[in-house]
Design a protein around this motif. Structure first.
Motif, PDB file in Angstrom:
ATOM      1  N   PHE A  70      -7.054  -1.671   3.456  1.00 56.24           N
ATOM      2  CA  PHE A  70      -6.690  -1.295   2.097  1.00 56.24           C
ATOM      3  C   PHE A  70      -5.174  -1.316   1.925  1.00 56.24           C
ATOM      4  CE2 PHE A  70     -10.717   1.535   1.991  1.00 56.24           C
ATOM      5  CZ  PHE A  70     -11.482   0.448   1.617  1.00 56.24           C
ATOM      6  N   ASN A  71      -4.457  -0.842   2.925  1.00 56.72           N
ATOM      7  CA  ASN A  71      -3.000  -0.819   2.826  1.00 56.72           C
ATOM      8  C   ASN A  71      -2.434  -2.223   2.661  1.00 56.72           C
ATOM      9  OD1 ASN A  71      -3.355   1.869   3.264  1.00 56.72           O
ATOM     10  ND2 ASN A  71      -2.216   1.982   5.181  1.00 56.72           N
ATOM     11  N   ASP A  72      -3.039  -3.191   3.355  1.00 55.09           N
ATOM     12  CA  ASP A  72      -2.587  -4.576   3.225  1.00 55.09           C
ATOM     13  C   ASP A  72      -2.841  -5.108   1.820  1.00 55.09           C
ATOM     14  OD1 ASP A  72      -1.924  -4.514   5.924  1.00 55.09           O
ATOM     15  OD2 ASP A  72      -3.882  -5.280   6.552  1.00 55.09           O
ATOM     16  N   ILE A  73      -4.005  -4.771   1.264  1.00 52.24           N
ATOM     17  CA  ILE A  73      -4.354  -5.211  -0.094  1.00 52.24           C
ATOM     18  C   ILE A  73      -3.346  -4.653  -1.094  1.00 52.24           C
ATOM     19  CG2 ILE A  73      -6.082  -5.035  -1.929  1.00 52.24           C
ATOM     20  CD1 ILE A  73      -8.217  -4.902   0.332  1.00 52.24           C
ATOM     21  N   TRP A  74      -3.036  -3.353  -0.977  1.00 54.82           N
ATOM     22  CA  TRP A  74      -2.103  -2.720  -1.925  1.00 54.82           C
ATOM     23  C   TRP A  74      -0.689  -3.256  -1.748  1.00 54.82           C
ATOM     24  CZ3 TRP A  74      -6.761  -0.800  -2.619  1.00 54.82           C
ATOM     25  CH2 TRP A  74      -7.036  -0.121  -3.799  1.00 54.82           C
ATOM     26  N   ALA A  75      -0.301  -3.493  -0.510  1.00 56.49           N
ATOM     27  CA  ALA A  75       1.048  -4.014  -0.251  1.00 56.49           C
ATOM     28  C   ALA A  75       1.245  -5.364  -0.919  1.00 56.49           C
ATOM     29  CB  ALA A  75       1.283  -4.125   1.252  1.00 56.49           C
ATOM     30  N   GLU A  76       0.181  -6.133  -0.990  1.00 53.34           N
ATOM     31  CA  GLU A  76       0.273  -7.484  -1.558  1.00 53.34           C
ATOM     32  C   GLU A  76       0.149  -7.497  -3.073  1.00 53.34           C
ATOM     33  OE1 GLU A  76      -2.274 -11.675  -1.397  1.00 53.34           O
ATOM     34  OE2 GLU A  76      -2.543 -10.165   0.167  1.00 53.34           O
ATOM     35  N   PRO A 134       1.498  -3.867  -8.508  1.00 59.87           N
ATOM     36  CA  PRO A 134       2.734  -4.203  -9.228  1.00 59.87           C
ATOM     37  C   PRO A 134       3.863  -3.198  -9.008  1.00 59.87           C
ATOM     38  CG  PRO A 134       0.844  -4.521 -10.654  1.00 59.87           C
ATOM     39  CD  PRO A 134       0.326  -3.851  -9.420  1.00 59.87           C
ATOM     40  N   LEU A 135       3.520  -1.912  -8.922  1.00 59.48           N
ATOM     41  CA  LEU A 135       4.545  -0.889  -8.746  1.00 59.48           C
ATOM     42  C   LEU A 135       4.801  -0.586  -7.277  1.00 59.48           C
ATOM     43  CD1 LEU A 135       3.592   1.713 -11.528  1.00 59.48           C
ATOM     44  CD2 LEU A 135       5.536   0.150 -11.514  1.00 59.48           C
ATOM     45  N   SER A 136       4.155  -1.327  -6.404  1.00 60.64           N
ATOM     46  CA  SER A 136       4.134  -1.056  -4.964  1.00 60.64           C
ATOM     47  C   SER A 136       3.353   0.239  -4.713  1.00 60.64           C
ATOM     48  CB  SER A 136       5.546  -0.981  -4.355  1.00 60.64           C
ATOM     49  OG  SER A 136       6.193   0.215  -4.700  1.00 60.64           O
ATOM     50  N   TRP A 137       3.137   0.573  -3.451  1.00 63.16           N
ATOM     51  CA  TRP A 137       2.300   1.731  -3.142  1.00 63.16           C
ATOM     52  C   TRP A 137       2.675   2.276  -1.779  1.00 63.16           C
ATOM     53  CZ3 TRP A 137      -0.464   4.944  -5.799  1.00 63.16           C
ATOM     54  CH2 TRP A 137      -1.351   5.806  -5.145  1.00 63.16           C
ATOM     55  N   ASP A 138       2.836   3.598  -1.711  1.00 63.13           N
ATOM     56  CA  ASP A 138       3.137   4.274  -0.457  1.00 63.13           C
ATOM     57  C   ASP A 138       1.913   5.073  -0.039  1.00 63.13           C
ATOM     58  OD1 ASP A 138       4.059   5.722   1.674  1.00 63.13           O
ATOM     59  OD2 ASP A 138       5.774   6.611   0.634  1.00 63.13           O
ATOM     60  N   SER A 139       1.190   4.584   0.951  1.00 67.74           N
ATOM     61  CA  SER A 139      -0.064   5.224   1.355  1.00 67.74           C
ATOM     62  C   SER A 139       0.154   6.554   2.078  1.00 67.74           C
ATOM     63  CB  SER A 139      -0.866   4.281   2.261  1.00 67.74           C
ATOM     64  OG  SER A 139      -0.145   4.002   3.448  1.00 67.74           O
ATOM     65  N   SER A 140       1.405   6.876   2.376  1.00 70.20           N
ATOM     66  CA  SER A 140       1.689   8.155   3.020  1.00 70.20           C
ATOM     67  C   SER A 140       2.045   9.244   2.005  1.00 70.20           C
ATOM     68  CB  SER A 140       2.838   8.006   4.025  1.00 70.20           C
ATOM     69  OG  SER A 140       4.060   7.718   3.350  1.00 70.20           O
ATOM     70  N   ASP A 141       2.037   8.901   0.730  1.00 69.44           N
ATOM     71  CA  ASP A 141       2.496   9.816  -0.321  1.00 69.44           C
ATOM     72  C   ASP A 141       1.341  10.198  -1.244  1.00 69.44           C
ATOM     73  OD1 ASP A 141       3.909  11.295  -2.129  1.00 69.44           O
ATOM     74  OD2 ASP A 141       5.134   9.644  -2.892  1.00 69.44           O
ATOM     75  N   VAL A 181      -4.303   5.929 -10.582  1.00 67.83           N
ATOM     76  CA  VAL A 181      -3.000   6.197  -9.968  1.00 67.83           C
ATOM     77  C   VAL A 181      -2.985   5.351  -8.696  1.00 67.83           C
ATOM     78  CG1 VAL A 181      -1.432   7.946  -9.076  1.00 67.83           C
ATOM     79  CG2 VAL A 181      -3.044   8.536 -10.904  1.00 67.83           C
ATOM     80  N   ASP A 182      -2.708   4.072  -8.879  1.00 70.73           N
ATOM     81  CA  ASP A 182      -2.880   3.112  -7.772  1.00 70.73           C
ATOM     82  C   ASP A 182      -1.783   2.060  -7.748  1.00 70.73           C
ATOM     83  OD1 ASP A 182      -3.521   1.628 -10.003  1.00 70.73           O
ATOM     84  OD2 ASP A 182      -5.397   0.830  -9.215  1.00 70.73           O
ATOM     85  N   GLY A 183      -0.653   2.375  -8.366  1.00 68.80           N
ATOM     86  CA  GLY A 183       0.426   1.405  -8.424  1.00 68.80           C
ATOM     87  C   GLY A 183       0.130   0.218  -9.319  1.00 68.80           C
ATOM     88  N   GLY A 184      -0.947   0.320 -10.108  1.00 76.48           N
ATOM     89  CA  GLY A 184      -1.305  -0.748 -11.036  1.00 76.48           C
ATOM     90  C   GLY A 184      -2.230  -1.800 -10.468  1.00 76.48           C
ATOM     91  N   LEU A 185      -2.707  -1.613  -9.243  1.00 77.83           N
ATOM     92  CA  LEU A 185      -3.524  -2.662  -8.628  1.00 77.83           C
ATOM     93  C   LEU A 185      -4.785  -2.964  -9.433  1.00 77.83           C
ATOM     94  CD1 LEU A 185      -4.213  -3.558  -5.046  1.00 77.83           C
ATOM     95  CD2 LEU A 185      -6.211  -2.984  -6.409  1.00 77.83           C
ATOM     96  N   SER A 203      -5.216  -3.388 -12.356  1.00 80.13           N
ATOM     97  CA  SER A 203      -4.978  -4.277 -13.493  1.00 80.13           C
ATOM     98  C   SER A 203      -4.778  -5.733 -13.075  1.00 80.13           C
ATOM     99  CB  SER A 203      -3.744  -3.811 -14.268  1.00 80.13           C
ATOM    100  OG  SER A 203      -2.568  -4.000 -13.481  1.00 80.13           O
ATOM    101  N   THR A 204      -4.787  -5.991 -11.780  1.00 79.89           N
ATOM    102  CA  THR A 204      -4.479  -7.330 -11.306  1.00 79.89           C
ATOM    103  C   THR A 204      -5.731  -8.092 -10.870  1.00 79.89           C
ATOM    104  OG1 THR A 204      -4.194  -6.757  -8.964  1.00 79.89           O
ATOM    105  CG2 THR A 204      -2.291  -6.439 -10.422  1.00 79.89           C
ATOM    106  N   GLY A 205      -5.635  -9.392 -10.869  1.00 76.51           N
ATOM    107  CA  GLY A 205      -6.667 -10.229 -10.285  1.00 76.51           C
ATOM    108  C   GLY A 205      -6.266 -10.582  -8.868  1.00 76.51           C
ATOM    109  N   ALA A 206      -6.427 -11.840  -8.511  1.00 75.67           N
ATOM    110  CA  ALA A 206      -6.062 -12.265  -7.145  1.00 75.67           C
ATOM    111  C   ALA A 206      -4.556 -12.231  -6.963  1.00 75.67           C
ATOM    112  CB  ALA A 206      -6.595 -13.660  -6.889  1.00 75.67           C
TER     113      ALA A 206
END
Length: 257
Positions: free
Chosen positions: A206-212, A215-222, A248-252, A254-257
């Motif tokens: 999941f962290n890899d998916i969010w990192a890629e 849109p707002l980026s994502w800190d999985s430790s926060d 509350v997911d950094g905008g993920l 809302s995105t497609g591929a």
């Protein structure tokens, strides 16, 4: 004045200091709330250790959402720690057997395992809310946590199904409790490095998916962004919002591929 000045809030699911529920306790107290924390079974001891680190240590009650006696005793238990009724509930409760129900085991999971996951992770939103209903004030807010179950996720399997049931349950609770002025909403959080997440085989993907894709980026430790959304929904700043799922997911989402 804080967002939750004078409000009485029950927050479930506090385990470790990394949990979203723990961050919600910390922020809710900072915003003026009187917080009661609940845990059950083996989670009671780690919950006690976690909340002991807070500047203001909240009372801890044991509530097993699968035990009818615990649910029946909830109003009396709460009454020992709050005056004037309950203004909010945070539902942060979920469980599915990591070996039988997660990590790619979807096609072979037996019904008893699925039923347990649905009971703890979805039905408990209804059962906990109804147990607390005798002391819920008009204008009270119920906020649950989900991991957007409108799509499938790798490794999430039957927990994804349980979260879909939770999301539907929240909408029906919103429908039936709306006439009493009670709001029911969910926060769909991005992946946070909690104990629950670490128990899911393959969840690190999941962290890899969010990192890629976020849109707002994502800190999985926060856990703070998700906890702030919870506190906002508990407050009076969303008086006409119910049956909603706030991402509350950094905008993920809302995105497609």
């Amino acid at each position: 004045m804080g967002l939750l000045d004078g409000k009485n809030i029950l927050i479930t699911g506090v385990t470790m200091r990394t949990s979203i529920a723990y961050a919600a306790v910390e922020i809710a107290q900072r915003e003026g709330a009187n917080v009661v924390v609940s845990a059950a079974g083996r989670a009671v001891a780690p919950a006690q250790r976690a909340i002991a680190r807070l500047e203001q240590v909240p009372p801890l009650i044991e509530v097993d959402v699968t035990d009818p006696d615990h649910l029946a005793a909830l109003p009396e238990l709460l009454g020992q720690h709050i005056n004037g009724g309950l203004d909010g509930i945070v539902h942060s409760i979920a469980y599915a057997d990591p070996e039988k129900a997660l990590g790619g085991a979807f096609l072979s999971t037996d019904w008893d395992t699925v039923a347990n996951a649905l009971h703890i992770s979805a039905y408990s939103l209804q059962s906990l809310t109804m147990a607390a209903r005798p002391v819920l004030n008009r204008g009270a807010s119920v906020v649950g946590l989900t991991f957007d179950a409108t799509v499938s996720w790798p490794a999430y399997d039957w927990m994804g199904v349980a979260k879909a049931a939770l999301e539907s349950t929240s909408r029906y609770l919103a429908r039936y409790l709306g006439p009493d002025g009670i709001r029911v909403n969910l926060v769909a959080a991005g992946p946070v490095d909690t104990v629950a997440k670490k128990a899911i085989p393959g969840a690190s993907s999941f962290n890899d998916i969010w990192a890629e894709r976020a849109p707002l980026s994502w800190d999985s430790s926060d856990a703070v962004p998700s906890a702030k959304a919870i506190v906002a929904l508990l407050s009076d700043w969303f008086p006409a919002t119910t049956g909603e799922m706030v991402h509350v997911d950094g905008g993920l989402h809302s995105t497609g591929a």
